[in-house]
Scaffold this active site. Structure first.
Site, mmCIF file in Angstrom:
data_model
loop_
_atom_site.group_PDB
_atom_site.id
_atom_site.type_symbol
_atom_site.label_atom_id
_atom_site.label_comp_id
_atom_site.label_asym_id
_atom_site.label_seq_id
_atom_site.Cartn_x
_atom_site.Cartn_y
_atom_site.Cartn_z
ATOM 1 N N HIS A 10 0.839 -1.202 0.000
ATOM 2 C CA HIS A 10 0.000 0.000 0.000
ATOM 3 C C HIS A 10 0.872 1.249 0.000
ATOM 4 O O HIS A 10 1.239 1.783 1.048
ATOM 5 C CB HIS A 10 -0.943 0.017 1.210
ATOM 6 C CG HIS A 10 -2.007 1.068 1.131
ATOM 7 N ND1 HIS A 10 -3.355 0.762 1.078
ATOM 8 C CD2 HIS A 10 -1.947 2.409 1.074
ATOM 9 C CE1 HIS A 10 -4.060 1.883 1.001
ATOM 10 N NE2 HIS A 10 -3.211 2.899 0.998
ATOM 11 N N HIS A 12 1.082 4.882 -2.546
ATOM 12 C CA HIS A 12 0.575 5.622 -3.700
ATOM 13 C C HIS A 12 1.753 6.155 -4.502
ATOM 14 O O HIS A 12 2.571 6.916 -3.975
ATOM 15 C CB HIS A 12 -0.329 6.763 -3.241
ATOM 16 C CG HIS A 12 -1.599 6.290 -2.600
ATOM 17 N ND1 HIS A 12 -2.789 6.195 -3.281
ATOM 18 C CD2 HIS A 12 -1.848 5.864 -1.340
ATOM 19 C CE1 HIS A 12 -3.731 5.745 -2.469
ATOM 20 N NE2 HIS A 12 -3.178 5.523 -1.278
ATOM 21 N N HIS A 225 -9.967 1.070 -0.081
ATOM 22 C CA HIS A 225 -9.723 1.921 1.086
ATOM 23 C C HIS A 225 -10.989 1.921 1.949
ATOM 24 O O HIS A 225 -12.053 2.330 1.485
ATOM 25 C CB HIS A 225 -9.436 3.358 0.660
ATOM 26 C CG HIS A 225 -8.039 3.598 0.181
ATOM 27 N ND1 HIS A 225 -7.529 3.033 -0.976
ATOM 28 C CD2 HIS A 225 -7.041 4.371 0.695
ATOM 29 C CE1 HIS A 225 -6.284 3.450 -1.146
ATOM 30 N NE2 HIS A 225 -5.954 4.255 -0.146
ATOM 31 N N GLU A 228 -10.747 3.795 7.314
ATOM 32 C CA GLU A 228 -9.703 4.782 7.621
ATOM 33 C C GLU A 228 -10.393 6.033 8.166
ATOM 34 O O GLU A 228 -10.374 6.299 9.357
ATOM 35 C CB GLU A 228 -8.889 5.110 6.372
ATOM 36 C CG GLU A 228 -7.765 6.105 6.629
ATOM 37 C CD GLU A 228 -7.053 6.533 5.354
ATOM 38 O OE1 GLU A 228 -5.952 7.084 5.478
ATOM 39 O OE2 GLU A 228 -7.599 6.335 4.248
ATOM 40 N N HIS A 249 -5.955 0.099 4.851
ATOM 41 C CA HIS A 249 -6.029 0.682 6.201
ATOM 42 C C HIS A 249 -6.905 -0.196 7.099
ATOM 43 O O HIS A 249 -6.430 -1.133 7.681
ATOM 44 C CB HIS A 249 -6.519 2.125 6.152
ATOM 45 C CG HIS A 249 -5.678 3.009 5.300
ATOM 46 N ND1 HIS A 249 -4.393 3.367 5.652
ATOM 47 C CD2 HIS A 249 -5.917 3.601 4.097
ATOM 48 C CE1 HIS A 249 -3.874 4.133 4.720
ATOM 49 N NE2 HIS A 249 -4.772 4.297 3.754
ATOM 50 N N ASP A 308 2.253 4.334 2.508
ATOM 51 C CA ASP A 308 1.118 5.123 2.037
ATOM 52 C C ASP A 308 1.553 6.262 1.129
ATOM 53 O O ASP A 308 1.492 6.142 -0.094
ATOM 54 C CB ASP A 308 0.302 5.651 3.225
ATOM 55 C CG ASP A 308 -1.128 6.025 2.843
ATOM 56 O OD1 ASP A 308 -1.567 5.682 1.718
ATOM 57 O OD2 ASP A 308 -1.819 6.638 3.671
#
Length: 369
Positions: A10, A12, A225, A228, A249, A308
């Site tokens: 995970h 980005h 996702h 979170e 998350h 992340d």
């Protein structure tokens, strides 16, 4: 914390742009810089230092991402350098995610959660397919030069359902070229956690749900996702409505014992990001409660440790492991997190087997045990 080899699921891609590269490109293109235009002011504007909200966490993207938007050469460079940085952290397999539309000028400026962005007037009109092709080129060069295996996940965005069918189409088209799954990201606030056709907000994500149902039918891997910014019920929605195989998350799942027990019983994998969980306000340690990651570890839940958005957290994967160790996770638990990460990766079967063998060998673990 020295720990290798690692697996990351995970992160980005557009949130992992090197500070130096973003700064260089912004200056080269004469794009707006914050404050008095110094490098330090740039860093101070994009790095999140105190916990707040997910929307506050994302604000920096509007400052640094125009450096690569509409620039296929820069997008390829970002992807290549991502592989370099990952390899430096001892990562041998990584899945990086991004929304190709957010690297296209018009689409980026229209995205609600990045509406504060300053546009690049010189950005070229490029297609989403060209964006994916550029990232693939960067990853292929990075794999060759740095000995890492890098795959991508394409993200849909909450509130932009008109992009979702095209993103699924890209997942299908590039399935044999390193695109291994589909995701949906963005703020969960305002989305109905439980299905209800009478809700207008429910209707806004109808296209997204249909796309994920179709992805499941076609065998496209799915992560969502959830849990979170939103409640535990969003995890349940991700699993039952969106057909998620993994949860991005998911910390707030522990607030509902029945949903959490379902996840434990069904070995649902949580893609955990320690630092960002604090900075987005998803988790607060002020009340003395332990971080959900520590409960995941104690309960034998399947989870991985990830960065992340390192551009805004200003952390690397070693920092994340050190933070987990500070919270009490043992070396064995960190090793298990990596093994579970690879088990739940979207890698091709032969790649998964090869990486698993490397992990078992490096950790001195008999895979039969």
């Amino acid at each position: 914390m020295v720990f290798s080899p690692k697996v990351e699921l995970h992160v980005h891609l557009d949130g992992a742009l090197k500070h130096e590269t973003a700064w260089e490109l912004l200056k080269k293109k004469n794009l707006p810089l914050p404050g008095n235009g110094t490098y330090q002011e740039f860093l101070d504007s994009i790095i999140v230092k105190e916990p707040d909200s997910l929307m506050t966490f994302l604000r920096g993207f509007g400052i640094f991402l125009p450096a690569v938007i509409g620039d296929l050469e820069a997008i390829e460079r970002m992807s290549y350098e991502f592989c370099e940085c990952s390899a430096e952290q001892g990562v041998i397999y990584v899945e990086a995610r991004y929304c190709p539309f957010l690297l296209m000028p018009d689409s980026f400026n229209q995205a609600n959660f990045l509406s504060q962005a300053t546009g690049n007037k010189d950005s070229k009109q490029i297609s989403a397919q060209e964006v994916v092709e550029a990232t693939i080129k960067g990853f292929q060069r990075g794999e060759k030069d740095f000995g890492i295996i890098a795959r991508t996940i394409l993200c849909c965005i909450r509130g932009k359902p008109e992009w979702s069918k095209d993103i699924l189409g890209l997942c299908i088209h590039f399935k044999d070229q390193g695109v291994v799954g589909i995701d949906i990201a963005g703020d969960e606030a305002g989305e109905t956690p439980i299905a209800g056709e009478e809700s207008e907000l429910r209707m806004l994500d109808k296209e997204d749900i249909e796309v994920f149902e179709k992805a499941a039918e076609l065998g496209i891997h799915r992560t969502v996702h959830a849990g979170e910014a939103g409640p535990a019920q969003m995890v349940w929605k991700a699993l039952t409505v969106m057909k998620a195989e993994r949860i991005g998350h998911g910390y707030r799942v522990v607030e509902d014992e029945s949903i959490y027990r379902h996840c434990l019983d069904n070995d649902v994998h949580f893609e955990c990001c320690p630092t960002s969980s604090l900075l987005t306000g998803s988790v607060s340690l002020n009340d003395g409660k332990p971080h959900p990651i520590t409960r995941f570890a104690q309960d034998g839940a399947s989870f991985s440790i990830n960065t992340d958005d390192p551009t805004v957290t200003n952390t690397n994967l070693s920092d994340e492991y050190a933070l987990c160790a500070k919270w009490g996770l043992t070396l064995v638990q960190l090793q298990e997190a990596n093994i579970n990460a690879m088990k739940n990766s979207f890698a091709e079967p032969d790649v998964k087997r090869a990486i698993m063998e490397k992990l078992y060998s490096a950790y001195g673990i008999d895979k039969l045990n």
